[in-house]
Scaffold this motif. Structure first.
Motif, PDB file in Angstrom:
ATOM      1  N   MET A  61      29.007  53.986  32.656  1.00 49.44           N
ATOM      2  CA  MET A  61      30.198  53.707  33.457  1.00 49.44           C
ATOM      3  C   MET A  61      29.975  52.490  34.359  1.00 49.44           C
ATOM      4  SD  MET A  61      31.475  57.554  34.474  1.00 49.44           S
ATOM      5  CE  MET A  61      33.053  57.058  35.183  1.00 49.44           C
ATOM      6  N   VAL A  62      28.779  52.374  34.927  1.00 47.36           N
ATOM      7  CA  VAL A  62      28.465  51.219  35.784  1.00 47.36           C
ATOM      8  C   VAL A  62      28.518  49.939  34.957  1.00 47.36           C
ATOM      9  CG1 VAL A  62      26.619  50.081  37.088  1.00 47.36           C
ATOM     10  CG2 VAL A  62      27.139  52.494  37.501  1.00 47.36           C
ATOM     11  N   LYS A  63      27.914  49.954  33.766  1.00 45.80           N
ATOM     12  CA  LYS A  63      27.925  48.770  32.905  1.00 45.80           C
ATOM     13  C   LYS A  63      29.353  48.357  32.539  1.00 45.80           C
ATOM     14  CE  LYS A  63      23.468  48.958  30.617  1.00 45.80           C
ATOM     15  NZ  LYS A  63      22.775  49.127  29.355  1.00 45.80           N
ATOM     16  N   GLN A  64      30.185  49.348  32.204  1.00 44.46           N
ATOM     17  CA  GLN A  64      31.570  49.066  31.846  1.00 44.46           C
ATOM     18  C   GLN A  64      32.294  48.395  33.008  1.00 44.46           C
ATOM     19  OE1 GLN A  64      32.821  53.047  30.891  1.00 44.46           O
ATOM     20  NE2 GLN A  64      32.512  52.762  28.687  1.00 44.46           N
ATOM     21  N   ARG A  65      32.080  48.894  34.202  1.00 42.62           N
ATOM     22  CA  ARG A  65      32.760  48.344  35.371  1.00 42.62           C
ATOM     23  C   ARG A  65      32.239  46.962  35.742  1.00 42.62           C
ATOM     24  NH1 ARG A  65      33.756  52.992  34.495  1.00 42.62           N
ATOM     25  NH2 ARG A  65      35.553  54.128  35.248  1.00 42.62           N
ATOM     26  N   GLN A  66      30.956  46.722  35.546  1.00 42.47           N
ATOM     27  CA  GLN A  66      30.412  45.385  35.805  1.00 42.47           C
ATOM     28  C   GLN A  66      31.037  44.371  34.868  1.00 42.47           C
ATOM     29  OE1 GLN A  66      26.246  46.289  35.308  1.00 42.47           O
ATOM     30  NE2 GLN A  66      25.917  46.543  37.505  1.00 42.47           N
ATOM     31  N   GLU A  67      31.162  44.741  33.608  1.00 43.32           N
ATOM     32  CA  GLU A  67      31.779  43.850  32.622  1.00 43.32           C
ATOM     33  C   GLU A  67      33.258  43.614  32.965  1.00 43.32           C
ATOM     34  OE1 GLU A  67      32.347  41.376  29.409  1.00 43.32           O
ATOM     35  OE2 GLU A  67      30.478  42.058  30.319  1.00 43.32           O
ATOM     36  N   SER A  68      33.955  44.678  33.332  1.00 39.62           N
ATOM     37  CA  SER A  68      35.375  44.543  33.699  1.00 39.62           C
ATOM     38  C   SER A  68      35.531  43.642  34.916  1.00 39.62           C
ATOM     39  CB  SER A  68      35.985  45.907  34.000  1.00 39.62           C
ATOM     40  OG  SER A  68      36.008  46.705  32.851  1.00 39.62           O
ATOM     41  N   ALA A  69      34.678  43.823  35.913  1.00 36.05           N
ATOM     42  CA  ALA A  69      34.759  43.005  37.133  1.00 36.05           C
ATOM     43  C   ALA A  69      34.545  41.529  36.788  1.00 36.05           C
ATOM     44  CB  ALA A  69      33.734  43.480  38.157  1.00 36.05           C
ATOM     45  N   ARG A  70      33.576  41.268  35.916  1.00 37.86           N
ATOM     46  CA  ARG A  70      33.312  39.887  35.511  1.00 37.86           C
ATOM     47  C   ARG A  70      34.533  39.281  34.815  1.00 37.86           C
ATOM     48  NH1 ARG A  70      32.138  37.294  31.222  1.00 37.86           N
ATOM     49  NH2 ARG A  70      31.860  39.107  29.899  1.00 37.86           N
ATOM     50  N   GLN A  71      35.151  40.068  33.910  1.00 35.16           N
ATOM     51  CA  GLN A  71      36.327  39.572  33.200  1.00 35.16           C
ATOM     52  C   GLN A  71      37.509  39.357  34.142  1.00 35.16           C
ATOM     53  OE1 GLN A  71      36.949  42.390  30.027  1.00 35.16           O
ATOM     54  NE2 GLN A  71      35.347  41.499  28.756  1.00 35.16           N
TER      55      GLN A  71
END
Length: 152
Positions: A61-71
């Motif tokens: 979940m943390v990885k998914q959110r980091q990627e979303s934040a970057r996008q």
């Protein structure tokens, strides 16, 4: 205290405090755990998810959110990127402390010694030993290349 109990206690506290943002994130965590339980049902028997699996879910979940934040940042949607980062902070409260670079290097050396790894063919054994001991404490996507470099 079991991870599930910690999550439920935090959920109740967020409800009492009327902290909508935290409550929303905690409900997302519970939903992800419930989804994993449903997916792992065998012949109608309910399977409970253990602490190790919960840590893996939280890490994902943390990885998914980091990627979303970057996008979101790349798209200029800073308010959405900030929302993702606030969710990361809530999720990380339930993850163990992340190992720093020196600790990761020491863990890799210990795992290599433990499994008797001598070549790149033993990489799977080393990664398995690391995952068994350090789930939730290191990013295995970043550790893989380090293990590969160590074994070459």
């Amino acid at each position: 205290m079991e991870m599930r109990e910690r999550l439920n206690t935090a959920l109740k506290e967020a409800m009492k405090a009327k902290d909508a943002e935290r409550l929303s994130t905690l409900r997302l965590i519970n939903a992800a755990i419930k989804d994993r339980e449903i997916a792992s049902r065998i012949d109608g028997e309910e399977q409970t998810v253990g602490n190790e699996e919960i840590l893996a879910i939280l890490g994902k979940m943390v990885k998914q959110r980091q990627e979303s934040a970057r996008q979101y940042e790349e798209a200029g949607r800073l308010e959405l990127a900030e929302k993702e980062r606030s969710e990361i902070k809530v999720i990380e409260e339930f993850l163990p402390r992340q190992l720093d670079d020196d600790e990761v290097a020491a863990a890799i050396d210990a795992a290599v010694t433990e499994v008797g790894a001598e070549s790149i063919r033993d990489m799977g054994k080393v990664m398995g030993a690391l995952k068994a001991k350090y789930t939730g404490q290191m990013d295995f996507g970043a550790v893989g290349p380090k293990v590969k470099e160590r074994l070459n």
